[in-house]
Design an enzyme around this catalytic site. Structure first.
Site, PDB file in Angstrom:
ATOM      1  N   ASP A  83       0.842  -1.198   0.000  1.00 35.79           N
ATOM      2  CA  ASP A  83       0.000   0.000   0.000  1.00 35.79           C
ATOM      3  C   ASP A  83       0.884   1.258   0.000  1.00 35.79           C
ATOM      4  OD1 ASP A  83      -2.408   1.415   0.240  1.00 35.79           O
ATOM      5  OD2 ASP A  83      -2.387   1.342   2.431  1.00 35.79           O
ATOM      6  N   HIS A  84       0.614   2.184  -0.904  1.00 36.91           N
ATOM      7  CA  HIS A  84       1.311   3.474  -0.963  1.00 36.91           C
ATOM      8  C   HIS A  84       2.836   3.351  -0.975  1.00 36.91           C
ATOM      9  CE1 HIS A  84      -2.217   6.061  -0.456  1.00 36.91           C
ATOM     10  NE2 HIS A  84      -2.657   5.171   0.402  1.00 36.91           N
ATOM     11  N   HIS A 183      -7.474   9.858   4.490  1.00 36.77           N
ATOM     12  CA  HIS A 183      -6.915   8.910   5.451  1.00 36.77           C
ATOM     13  C   HIS A 183      -7.070   9.451   6.871  1.00 36.77           C
ATOM     14  CE1 HIS A 183      -4.235   7.742   1.895  1.00 36.77           C
ATOM     15  NE2 HIS A 183      -4.955   6.671   2.171  1.00 36.77           N
ATOM     16  N   GLY A 184      -7.173   8.566   7.834  1.00 35.20           N
ATOM     17  CA  GLY A 184      -7.175   8.979   9.242  1.00 35.20           C
ATOM     18  C   GLY A 184      -8.576   9.269   9.761  1.00 35.20           C
ATOM     19  N   HIS A 211      -9.580   5.037  -1.218  1.00 34.97           N
ATOM     20  CA  HIS A 211      -8.722   5.097  -0.032  1.00 34.97           C
ATOM     21  C   HIS A 211      -9.455   5.910   1.032  1.00 34.97           C
ATOM     22  CE1 HIS A 211      -4.677   3.616  -1.409  1.00 34.97           C
ATOM     23  NE2 HIS A 211      -5.415   3.527  -2.490  1.00 34.97           N
ATOM     24  N   GLY A 212      -8.887   5.934   2.245  1.00 39.77           N
ATOM     25  CA  GLY A 212      -9.550   6.684   3.318  1.00 39.77           C
ATOM     26  C   GLY A 212     -10.941   6.125   3.534  1.00 39.77           C
ATOM     27  N   SER A 214     -12.326   4.136   5.877  1.00 41.68           N
ATOM     28  CA  SER A 214     -13.047   3.912   7.132  1.00 41.68           C
ATOM     29  C   SER A 214     -13.680   5.207   7.607  1.00 41.68           C
ATOM     30  CB  SER A 214     -12.153   3.252   8.184  1.00 41.68           C
ATOM     31  OG  SER A 214     -11.013   3.998   8.489  1.00 41.68           O
ATOM     32  N   ASN A 233     -10.064   0.712   0.871  1.00 40.91           N
ATOM     33  CA  ASN A 233      -8.951   0.667   1.831  1.00 40.91           C
ATOM     34  C   ASN A 233      -9.440   1.133   3.188  1.00 40.91           C
ATOM     35  OD1 ASN A 233      -7.446   0.093  -0.434  1.00 40.91           O
ATOM     36  ND2 ASN A 233      -5.737   1.396   0.176  1.00 40.91           N
ATOM     37  N   THR A 236      -8.006   2.886   9.763  1.00 38.40           N
ATOM     38  CA  THR A 236      -8.069   3.715  10.975  1.00 38.40           C
ATOM     39  C   THR A 236      -9.161   3.275  11.954  1.00 38.40           C
ATOM     40  OG1 THR A 236      -7.218   5.587   9.728  1.00 38.40           O
ATOM     41  CG2 THR A 236      -8.312   6.103  11.796  1.00 38.40           C
TER      42      THR A 236
END
Ligand code: 13P
Length: 279
Positions: A83-84, A183-184, A211-212, A214, A233, A236
């Protein structure tokens, strides 16, 4: 059963679901994810993120053999994904270790550099048979951090016409697009740009990745899946669930902490996979 990113995303597209793609910075998270996927009999993606090296949790060399062993003996299709990856040397090391999917993240580079380095990642991955995911646009913050509260987030969202060019010129297998997730932890409720995602889905033929992933509402998960998102994805809020499972409790043995946190993560991942699979 170990499969490539391309193979697992083909299953997702055929079933009109999204495959949950979870980071595994330790054995506890890895076991929680596999247990959840097997209980629901759903495909799953295990991910090692380059940024987790900086968090001091584990190196790719330490965790990759464990991820691959778990995937090979699993009863469900499992992709082992990097990932990344932000530099090509790291991607090369991942491919040598046996990752069946790699993400090259050139989102911090100029478009020219992102195109050129993504092409090189595709060339390198072809040598081992792994698939490549790449990103055009940006999610605004790296994993493990807090999401940015940006005044003008659209400026870094994926441009649909640029996405078409990027996919055609690089030959990637999956496209990560930025349309409002970050993300986060969310500092405010995410507002997703569904029109943009719909347009990208109309124009681009490869599977799309969110992505990001959650901290998004069930309704929004369903909507993005209907608009072509095949891989979500998620890390968090699974990690938060692990922390909440032990918060306020007293333990005398470290292994009991690990067991309780693993169970907290397993429940959270199972709930996520249920939604992503339309169960
Ligand atoms: P979250 O931080 O929303 O869990 O996203 C994780 C992710 O996108 C990893 O690439």
């Amino acid at each position: 059963m170990l499969v490539t990113l391309k193979e697992i995303l083909a299953i997702a597209e055929e079933r009109k679901i999204a495959v949950g793609s979870f980071n595994t910075p330790n054995l506890a998270s890895l076991r929680a994810i596999i247990a959840a996927a097997e209980a629901l009999n759903q495909p799953v993606i295990l991910m090692h993120a380059q940024v987790h090296e900086e968090m001091g949790l584990c190196t790719m060399e330490e965790v990759a053999p464990i991820m691959l062993a778990a995937a090979k003996k699993s009863t469900v299709p499992v992709c082992v994904h990097l990932d990344h990856g932000t530099d090509l040397d790291y991607i090369k090391r991942g491919l040598e270790l046996g990752f069946t999917g790699v993400m090259f993240d050139g989102s911090a580079l100029s478009h020219e550099e992102n195109f050129a380095m993504t092409k090189e990642a595709v060339r390198m991955a072809a040598l081992t048979g792994a698939s490549v995911e790449a990103e055009i646009g940006s999610m605004g913050a790296r994993e493990g951090g807090n999401a940015l509260d940006m005044d003008n987030p659209e400026s870094i969202y994926t441009d649909p016409d640029m996405a078409v060019k990027f996919v055609a010129e690089t030959g990637i297998d999956a496209l990560a697009c930025a349309f409002g997730t970050v993300h986060g932890m969310y500092v405010r409720e995410p507002k997703l740009d569904f029109d943009r995602l719909g347009k990208i889905n109309e124009l681009v033929s490869v599977p799309l990745v969110m992505h990001g992933g959650s901290g998004v509402s069930v309704e929004d998960y369903r909507r993005v899946i209907s608009l072509g998102i095949s891989k979500i994805n998620y890390y968090t809020y699974m990690s938060k669930a692990g922390a909440e499972a032990i918060m306020g409790k007293t333990f005398t043995q470290y292994h009991d902490i690990v067991k309780a946190a693993t169970e907290g993560m397993r429940i959270d991942v199972e709930n996520a996979i249920r939604v992503f699979s339309g169960l």
